[in-house]
Structure formats: structure tokens, C-alpha cells
Design a protein around this motif. Structure first.
Motif, PDB file in Angstrom:
ATOM      1  N   TRP A 131       0.845  -1.200   0.000  1.00 21.31           N
ATOM      2  CA  TRP A 131       0.000   0.000   0.000  1.00 21.31           C
ATOM      3  C   TRP A 131       0.881   1.251   0.000  1.00 21.31           C
ATOM      4  O   TRP A 131       0.646   2.184  -0.768  1.00 21.31           O
ATOM      5  CB  TRP A 131      -0.922  -0.027   1.225  1.00 21.31           C
ATOM      6  N   LEU A 132       1.899   1.282   0.857  1.00 19.66           N
ATOM      7  CA  LEU A 132       2.807   2.427   0.920  1.00 19.66           C
ATOM      8  C   LEU A 132       3.618   2.565  -0.368  1.00 19.66           C
ATOM      9  O   LEU A 132       3.798   3.672  -0.878  1.00 19.66           O
ATOM     10  CB  LEU A 132       3.763   2.275   2.110  1.00 19.66           C
ATOM     11  N   ASP A 133       4.088   1.447  -0.884  1.00 18.56           N
ATOM     12  CA  ASP A 133       4.898   1.448  -2.104  1.00 18.56           C
ATOM     13  C   ASP A 133       4.134   2.057  -3.271  1.00 18.56           C
ATOM     14  O   ASP A 133       4.701   2.770  -4.096  1.00 18.56           O
ATOM     15  CB  ASP A 133       5.332   0.020  -2.432  1.00 18.56           C
ATOM     16  N   ALA A 134       2.831   1.786  -3.328  1.00 16.49           N
ATOM     17  CA  ALA A 134       2.017   2.273  -4.444  1.00 16.49           C
ATOM     18  C   ALA A 134       1.630   3.744  -4.291  1.00 16.49           C
ATOM     19  O   ALA A 134       1.261   4.383  -5.268  1.00 16.49           O
ATOM     20  CB  ALA A 134       0.756   1.422  -4.575  1.00 16.49           C
ATOM     21  N   ARG A 135       1.700   4.298  -3.089  1.00 13.94           N
ATOM     22  CA  ARG A 135       1.150   5.628  -2.855  1.00 13.94           C
ATOM     23  C   ARG A 135       2.156   6.733  -2.553  1.00 13.94           C
ATOM     24  O   ARG A 135       1.831   7.898  -2.703  1.00 13.94           O
ATOM     25  CB  ARG A 135       0.129   5.558  -1.729  1.00 13.94           C
ATOM     26  N   LEU A 136       3.334   6.391  -2.100  1.00 11.72           N
ATOM     27  CA  LEU A 136       4.291   7.437  -1.729  1.00 11.72           C
ATOM     28  C   LEU A 136       5.226   7.750  -2.895  1.00 11.72           C
ATOM     29  O   LEU A 136       5.793   6.834  -3.491  1.00 11.72           O
ATOM     30  CB  LEU A 136       5.096   7.009  -0.500  1.00 11.72           C
ATOM     31  N   PRO A 137       5.394   9.033  -3.198  1.00 11.56           N
ATOM     32  CA  PRO A 137       6.203   9.413  -4.365  1.00 11.56           C
ATOM     33  C   PRO A 137       7.683   9.585  -4.038  1.00 11.56           C
ATOM     34  O   PRO A 137       8.085   9.678  -2.883  1.00 11.56           O
ATOM     35  CB  PRO A 137       5.593  10.771  -4.744  1.00 11.56           C
ATOM     36  N   GLY A 138       8.484   9.627  -5.080  1.00 15.63           N
ATOM     37  CA  GLY A 138       9.886  10.012  -5.016  1.00 15.63           C
ATOM     38  C   GLY A 138      10.737   9.176  -4.085  1.00 15.63           C
ATOM     39  O   GLY A 138      10.489   7.989  -3.858  1.00 15.63           O
ATOM     40  N   GLY A 139      11.745   9.832  -3.531  1.00 15.73           N
ATOM     41  CA  GLY A 139      12.679   9.158  -2.642  1.00 15.73           C
ATOM     42  C   GLY A 139      12.014   8.599  -1.401  1.00 15.73           C
ATOM     43  O   GLY A 139      12.402   7.535  -0.911  1.00 15.73           O
ATOM     44  N   LEU A 140      11.011   9.292  -0.897  1.00 16.22           N
ATOM     45  CA  LEU A 140      10.289   8.781   0.275  1.00 16.22           C
ATOM     46  C   LEU A 140       9.616   7.459  -0.050  1.00 16.22           C
ATOM     47  O   LEU A 140       9.697   6.503   0.727  1.00 16.22           O
ATOM     48  CB  LEU A 140       9.254   9.804   0.763  1.00 16.22           C
ATOM     49  N   GLY A 141       8.995   7.370  -1.201  1.00 19.32           N
ATOM     50  CA  GLY A 141       8.352   6.125  -1.615  1.00 19.32           C
ATOM     51  C   GLY A 141       9.347   4.992  -1.808  1.00 19.32           C
ATOM     52  O   GLY A 141       9.052   3.842  -1.485  1.00 19.32           O
ATOM     53  N   ILE A 142      10.522   5.331  -2.327  1.00 16.20           N
ATOM     54  CA  ILE A 142      11.557   4.317  -2.527  1.00 16.20           C
ATOM     55  C   ILE A 142      12.023   3.781  -1.175  1.00 16.20           C
ATOM     56  O   ILE A 142      12.219   2.581  -1.004  1.00 16.20           O
ATOM     57  CB  ILE A 142      12.739   4.895  -3.338  1.00 16.20           C
ATOM     58  N   MET A 143      12.179   4.666  -0.193  1.00 17.18           N
ATOM     59  CA  MET A 143      12.731   4.291   1.107  1.00 17.18           C
ATOM     60  C   MET A 143      11.719   3.594   2.023  1.00 17.18           C
ATOM     61  O   MET A 143      12.065   2.618   2.691  1.00 17.18           O
ATOM     62  CB  MET A 143      13.264   5.539   1.828  1.00 17.18           C
ATOM     63  N   VAL A 144      10.489   4.089   2.085  1.00 21.39           N
ATOM     64  CA  VAL A 144       9.565   3.667   3.131  1.00 21.39           C
ATOM     65  C   VAL A 144       9.203   2.184   3.066  1.00 21.39           C
ATOM     66  O   VAL A 144       9.106   1.525   4.104  1.00 21.39           O
ATOM     67  CB  VAL A 144       8.302   4.559   3.140  1.00 21.39           C
ATOM     68  N   ASP A 145       9.004   1.637   1.884  1.00 21.32           N
ATOM     69  CA  ASP A 145       8.612   0.222   1.831  1.00 21.32           C
ATOM     70  C   ASP A 145       9.692  -0.678   2.419  1.00 21.32           C
ATOM     71  O   ASP A 145       9.398  -1.652   3.109  1.00 21.32           O
ATOM     72  CB  ASP A 145       8.211  -0.201   0.416  1.00 21.32           C
ATOM     73  N   ASP A 146      10.961  -0.334   2.209  1.00 20.44           N
ATOM     74  CA  ASP A 146      12.045  -1.144   2.764  1.00 20.44           C
ATOM     75  C   ASP A 146      12.205  -0.920   4.262  1.00 20.44           C
ATOM     76  O   ASP A 146      12.568  -1.844   4.989  1.00 20.44           O
ATOM     77  CB  ASP A 146      13.352  -0.862   2.024  1.00 20.44           C
ATOM     78  N   VAL A 147      11.916   0.294   4.723  1.00 24.70           N
ATOM     79  CA  VAL A 147      11.935   0.551   6.159  1.00 24.70           C
ATOM     80  C   VAL A 147      10.865  -0.294   6.854  1.00 24.70           C
ATOM     81  O   VAL A 147      11.133  -0.924   7.877  1.00 24.70           O
ATOM     82  CB  VAL A 147      11.730   2.059   6.438  1.00 24.70           C
ATOM     83  N   VAL A 148       9.677  -0.344   6.292  1.00 20.81           N
ATOM     84  CA  VAL A 148       8.609  -1.150   6.890  1.00 20.81           C
ATOM     85  C   VAL A 148       8.962  -2.643   6.812  1.00 20.81           C
ATOM     86  O   VAL A 148       8.723  -3.389   7.770  1.00 20.81           O
ATOM     87  CB  VAL A 148       7.243  -0.843   6.243  1.00 20.81           C
ATOM     88  N   ALA A 149       9.559  -3.077   5.712  1.00 21.53           N
ATOM     89  CA  ALA A 149      10.009  -4.477   5.617  1.00 21.53           C
ATOM     90  C   ALA A 149      11.047  -4.765   6.707  1.00 21.53           C
ATOM     91  O   ALA A 149      11.027  -5.836   7.331  1.00 21.53           O
ATOM     92  CB  ALA A 149      10.581  -4.769   4.237  1.00 21.53           C
ATOM     93  N   GLY A 150      11.947  -3.826   6.958  1.00 18.82           N
ATOM     94  CA  GLY A 150      12.940  -3.988   8.017  1.00 18.82           C
ATOM     95  C   GLY A 150      12.298  -4.053   9.392  1.00 18.82           C
ATOM     96  O   GLY A 150      12.691  -4.861  10.243  1.00 18.82           O
TER      97      GLY A 150
END
Length: 175
Positions: free
Chosen positions: A137-156
Motif C-alpha cells: 500500500w505504501l509502495d504504491a502511494r508514496l512518491p519520489g525518494g520517500l516512496g523508494i525508502m519507506v517500503d524497505d523501512v517497513v520491511a525492516g
């Protein structure tokens, strides 16, 4: 789930890198010191490359450790966003700084045995590749560098939570 979400980690980079691309320090960092330029499974190679870097600062007191991880996350938003913009690809498969930060979160229980490091790696890759909710859900909705980073942070964070559960509820009965 769309086909894009199923194919999080492409076999080959999404775009051909321009000559000399990794000579730029921002791109070199975003590509995990070059580990993201691997032709197959760049996210996996980036996650593996994060481990020796983790050993360089895992000895810090917990508060300092988490401040380093937070700084890497904040800087990573810019690094990944700039590199994606320069490549004109939203989330190029070779951008693996997000995997570095996600792995450092997963390793946040500071395992002192190789088994703990391997378990952190496997759990992080599991969550990063499969992208269960809320990661997808986050990966599909957050743009730019934040979107690139957040999905991996949540996976971590999800990997760290699993490791904590294993350490708390399983390991006392095994050891």
C-alpha cells in the motif's frame, strides 16, 4: 496486487546506466557502493552488501546506532530521489540504499552470531520481495525518494518484529 508489485526485484536493471553513472558520489551511494549494479537480483546483492557496512557501526551504543540509521534514512530519501530523477525511472532496481537501511533496521537486535544475521537477511528479503500489506500500500502511494525508502523501512521493521518474537518466545526453549 498488480503485476508491478509481484515483480519488485527485476532480474535486470530497469534502465541501462549511462557511462560513468556510478562515478557520481550520490549515485554510487544510492546503488549501494555499486552492489545495485548487479545484473541479477540487485536488491538481494544490496541487502548482502549492507551487512559489512553494518559491522562497521553495530558496536555503537543503541541510541547512537538508531541515530545513524535515522540519518541514513533521511539522507536516503534525497539520494534515492535524486538518482531516480537522474535516471528518469521511479524506482530503478539498482537503487539499493533503501535495502541498506531496511537491513540495518532488521539487524537492530544486534545479533552476535552469524545465524542471527542470516535470519535477519532472510526475513528482510521475504518481506521486501513479497510486500505484504502495508508495504504494498505504501509502495504504491508514496512518491519520489520517500516512496523508494519507506517500503524497505517497513520491511525492516517487520523483519525486526519477527526476530524479536523468535528471540523472545522461541529461543528460550531451544537454548
Amino acid at each position: 496486487m498488480t503485476d508491478d508489485n509481484l515483480m519488485h526485484e527485476p532480474d535486470a536493471p530497469a534502465a541501462i546506466l549511462p557511462p560513468g553513472f556510478l562515478r557520481h558520489p550520490v549515485h554510487f551511494l544510492a546503488f549501494g557502493f555499486g552492489s545495485g549494479a548487479a545484473p541479477k537480483a540487485p536488491g538481494t546483492w544490496g541487502s548482502l552488501a549492507a551487512i559489512p557496512v553494518w559491522y562497521a557501526f553495530a558496536w555503537l551504543p543503541p541510541m547512537a546506532y538508531w541515530l545513524v540509521v535515522l540519518a541514513a534514512f533521511v539522507v536516503g530519501i534525497w539520494l534515492c530521489g535524486k538518482t531516480a530523477d537522474d535516471l528518469k525511472v521511479h524506482d530503478h532496481g539498482g537503487i539499493v540504499w533503501d535495502e541498506f537501511v531496511g537491513m540495518w533496521i532488521a539487524l537492530g537486535l544486534f545479533p552476535d552470531q552469524i545465524y542471527g544475521v542470516l535470519m535477519a537477511f532472510m526475513l528482510f528479503r521475504f518481506f521486501d520481495v513479497l510486500k505484504p500489506w502495508p508495504i504494498n500500500w505504501l509502495d504504491a502511494r508514496l512518491p519520489g525518494g520517500l516512496g523508494i525508502m519507506v517500503d524497505d523501512v517497513v520491511a525492516g521493521i517487520m523483519a525486526l518484529a519477527c526476530l524479536w518474537g523468535i528471540d523472545t518466545w522461541v529461543m528460550p526453549y531451544i537454548v
